[in-house]
Write an enzyme that holds these catalytic residues in place. Structure first.
Site, short mmCIF file in Angstrom:
data_model
loop_
_atom_site.label_atom_id
_atom_site.label_comp_id
_atom_site.label_asym_id
_atom_site.label_seq_id
_atom_site.Cartn_x
_atom_site.Cartn_y
_atom_site.Cartn_z
CG HIS A 234 -2.04 0.95 1.15
ND1 HIS A 234 -1.86 2.31 1.16
CD2 HIS A 234 -3.37 0.75 1.05
CE1 HIS A 234 -3.05 2.91 1.08
NE2 HIS A 234 -3.98 1.98 1.01
NE ARG A 280 -4.41 0.34 -2.70
CZ ARG A 280 -5.24 -0.27 -1.92
NH1 ARG A 280 -5.05 -1.54 -1.63
NH2 ARG A 280 -6.25 0.35 -1.39
CG HIS A 341 -2.51 -3.10 2.02
ND1 HIS A 341 -3.02 -2.76 3.24
CD2 HIS A 341 -3.52 -2.97 1.11
CE1 HIS A 341 -4.32 -2.43 3.09
NE2 HIS A 341 -4.65 -2.58 1.82
#
Ligand code: SIN
Length: 526
Positions: A234, A280, A341
């Site tokens: 993340h 991302r 993440h």
């Protein structure tokens, strides 16, 4: 000790496990293993929300297309379409259970609840409960689960392995109780909802991440694992070396947050036309490149221009947490750094959660349905938990007959392995994974990781045959072998795609890319 026969045994009590229990419980008895640590699991910390086509301005094809783009050519389009199409009814179901989603009181609202934006999404389609959606969903589901007479909740048992039989079926799980005693739970159907594998890394976005335990339990029974090399970082975890891991939701960028470097300059517009709202993998790589270029250990996320009222209204949890950590986000930019993440890979499943092992299902982050491809789009994860827990639950409402094959015995002995040794090997594994198998991988780095992990494996393996079971040891054994399989997948992918970026083979390889498929027995050849 063998417990009586369980009908449906669910291992893991995040969103996926709780939803599945509710879907099945009117038809069969459910045993849900939910150790108290599940209250600190990834579901609980998911801030942003759930992506679904809810606004009249949005449509299914647009959500499908955005997911395929974020997945960088590796999504299974059937899984994407199935998930996106099931999204609106899954949200309706959550609303009917009473999840307190944030309403939209504005005069021009086309939908009763506020919809935010996140990276990769071309429309506002993230329904949320302020900035603590996971917590709100888990709390609501838990209340329903606790009230259901057909669901037995076990908070004191932790699964450390699955039970197989001579016919290759899954027949339940081996667990440790609070006193460290081995318990066998025989089950007609077993469902893994144990979360991902971010705990293979040193820095993560949640305080107690899973380390792929469920993936390896399935692999021990022969299940296929898929796409392990696609570990998502993340982009914006709070940079707080002395504090607990804390995510700064992507919704902060969705509502206008800007990434700036130490000189106060924005850097995303030069990288991608979608700037801060690029998928991302792109944003995390750009932050990593900034940090390398400027020799800094974080960048900043600036929301000062939103003003105090909007910040407190949209992000009360983030505002309060940062204030407790001495940071006034109304007047100061937020220091952020990418952190592990989400695992896009996992146990291969079909659209109903079935793995390649009969009577074993997997749902949520432990599974790889093909939805995320090489990079998961924001807030598609809680959507996946919901949709596949519901489809798997529907499938498990009736039981198929089981063979009478003999159960395989447990492979545990009585020799204790010291906690210090376990901690040392785990730290060395995480160090290697973070240094060599993170946002940017090189051929040399992956070779070093493979050698280092093999050495750690050689240190632990001889002791496993007669080791006394503990949760820490079982988790480490699972994690170490999964780390080796992950590196094997990363070395085998001779291209850069999505979350797997290797400057030694920087471009997309095949026009029709293939997922990576791997089994535990492949370790022997590594
Ligand atoms: C976030 O709020 O940024 C996390 C949600 C997700 O990973 O989809």
């Amino acid at each position: 000790m063998t417990d009586g026969k369980h009908e449906v045994l669910v291992i893991g009590g995040g969103v996926a496990g709780l939803v599945l229990a509710l879907e099945v419980a009117d038809h069969r008895r459910v045993t849900l293993l939910r150790p108290t640590s599940d209250d600190q699991g990834a579901s609980r910390w998911a801030q942003g929300g759930i992506a679904a086509v809810l606004s009249p301005q949005d449509d299914i094809e647009a959500h499908v297309a955005d997911t395929l783009v974020a997945g960088d050519g590796l999504c299974d389009e059937r899984a994407v379409r199935f998930t996106v199409e099931q999204g609106p009814s899954a949200i309706e179901w959550l609303v009917s259970l009473g999840v307190p989603f944030t309403p939209d009181a504005s005069a021009d609202a086309g939908y009763p609840y506020h919809l935010t934006r996140e990276g990769g999404h071309g429309a506002r389609r993230i329904i949320h409960a302020d900035d603590a959606t996971g917590r709100a969903v888990v709390e609501t589901l838990k209340q329903h689960v606790e009230a259901h007479p057909n669901i037995r909740l076990c908070g004191d048992l932790t699964a450390i392995g699955l039970i197989g039989d001579g016919e290759g079926h899954c027949r339940g799980a081996r667990c440790l109780d609070a006193d460290g005693r081995l318990q066998e739970l025989a089950a007609e159907d077993t469902v893994l909802a144990t979360g991902g594998a971010s705990g293979l890394y040193r820095h993560t976005t949640s305080p107690q991440p899973a380390s792929g335990e469920g993936m390896m339990m399935a692999a021990e029974l022969g299940a296929e694992l898929m796409n392990l090399e696609f570990q998502q970082f993340h982009p914006t975890c709070l940079y707080d070396p002395e504090g607990p891991a804390f995510l700064i939701s992507e919704a902060v960028r969705g509502e206008g947050g800007l990434l700036i470097n130490a000189a106060g300059e924005r850097f995303m517009p030069a990288v991608d036309p979608r700037a801060e709202l690029a998928p991302r993998d792109i944003v995390a790589r750009a932050i990593d490149a900034q940090m390398q270029r400027t020799g800094t250990d974080h960048v900043y996320l600036d929301i000062r221009h939103l003003g105090e009222a909007a910040i407190r209204h949209h992000f009360p949890t983030i505002h309060a947490h940062c204030a407790r950590r001495g940071l006034d986000i109304v007047h100061q930019p937020i220091p952020v750094v990418p952190a592990a993440h989400y695992s896009c890979g996992g146990v291969t499943t079909d659209l109903g959660g079935a793995t390649t092992v009969p009577r074993l299902h997997a749902i949520g982050e432990v599974a790889c349905t093909g939805l995320h491809g090489a990079n998961r789009m924001a807030s598609n994860s809680l959507l996946e938990c919901l949709v596949y827990a519901r489809s798997c639950g529907r499938r498990l409402r009736s039981a198929a007959p089981l063979p009478t094959a003999e159960l395989a015995p447990a492979h545990w002995g009585r020799q204790p392995v010291a906690l210090d040794d376990i901690g040392e090997i785990r730290d060395a594994m995480r160090q290697l994974m973070s240094a060599r198998v993170a946002i940017v991988r090189t051929d040399q780095g992956l070779d070093e990781a493979a050698r280092g992990l093999a050495q750690l494996h050689r240190r632990l393996a001889p002791r496993m045959a007669d080791a006394a079971p503990t949760i820490a040891l079982a988790n480490l054994w699972h994690a170490l072998r999964l780390a080796r399989l992950t590196v094997a997948c990363a070395r085998a992918r001779r291209e850069s795609r999505g979350l797997h970026f290797n400057p030694d083979c920087p471009v997309h390889g095949e026009a029709m890319p293939r997922p990576s498929r791997i089994h535990l027995q492949d370790l022997e050849a590594i």
